[in-house]
Design an enzyme around this catalytic site. Sequence first.
Site: not given
Ligand code: MN
Length: 420
Positions: A198, A200, A236, A362
């Site tokens: 991710e 971030e 995931r 994604e």
């Molecule tokens: Mn996160």
Amino acid sequence: MPLMRSWVAGANAPDCDFPLNNLPYGVFSTDGAQPRCGVAIGDSVLDLRAAEAAGLLPLAGGPYFPAPAWNALMAAGPETWAALRADLIRLLSDGAAQAEQVRPYLVPLSAVRMHMPFTVAEYTDFYASKNHAFNVGTMFRGPENALPPNWLHIPIGYNGRASSVVVSGTDVRRPWGQLKGPNDPAPRFAPSQRFDIELEFGAIVGQPSTAGRPVTVAEAEAMIFGYVLLNDWSARDIQAWEYQPLGPFQAKATATTISPWIVTAAALEPFRTPTPAREKELLPYLAEARPGLYDIALEVGLTPEGGTETVISRTNYREMYYSAAQQLAHHTTSGCAMRVGDLLGSGTISGPEKDARGSLLELSWGGKEPFTLEGGATRSFIDDNDTLNLRGAARGDGYRIGFGECAGKVLPALADPYAR
Ligand code: MN
């Protein structure tokens, strides 16, 4: 703001991550020596422990750098933060009177190994980019239920684990966990097959708050010391099975990687940009007095073992719906006390375009649309021995405020995690 010129080699080059305007803080070591605090400038790191011991940084209340962590300086508060930055600008500017006294304490960046820049007190992760929340919600629950009903009102988050935060360059071992596909009759215990990143942005809390007393967004902003890039590694398949009703747990607990340089809020000040228009009016405690985001270009590179890097995503921190100050203010509404060294993950940053998505989940749309790397290999999720690297920079007029790298290589799962 124009480039501030420095006498240190490399600092005035337009593509340098660390011009005088930046002055990011880290902890470094050279061969065999103890880790110590330093500031990056041009092609070098200034050894602040040595500079302070030599009397070059006479900050009130010091010394601040005997320990290899930035927590003591953070705890000293915003006046000391500003005084240190002013001292460093004075010592490192073109024509500085003390340049020859400072020079012996410069170490080439190429010779240093970076360590965790601060002791993480606690770690909280949010879910605050609307494109990301919509994409993931669509995959997990369908487009009609994609955004939870609270999303446009609350900066959603969960309490993570400080023990899982590691510095860039640390290998990450593919985790085992409890997995159950939608058509599996029962769960099984196996290595994650859908291990992900991710992209971030991490905010570092430099001042505490008092238990029982919520802080305003303006107060929260003044508590933030600086920012790092943050990769919230995510399994995931573990997440999809475990996350309801209490949110992610083991899916996010393997590791969270941060970049080694803390880019200060002061350095990012010229790059402020507003949060987007509100689709629902926010409650008054979340109101912002001034623009709460920063214009910071971000990208993700994926390098297979022995291969070349492909940039798989390009986005920008201005894509967030909630700012770090709003997240921090919300975090205290219950009376929860914040500590010096708390780390807040922004949540995955995804832009509206397909190639601006901040996770492989994604980018490959849940594995249904594998994407192609340079050289022709494809990916849906991370393969063993892939290296993922986040980079970011704010771009000024003739200079950049760089974050350095936030890299990690994914090692194969242990053959038997319980073997002793
Ligand atoms: Mn996160």
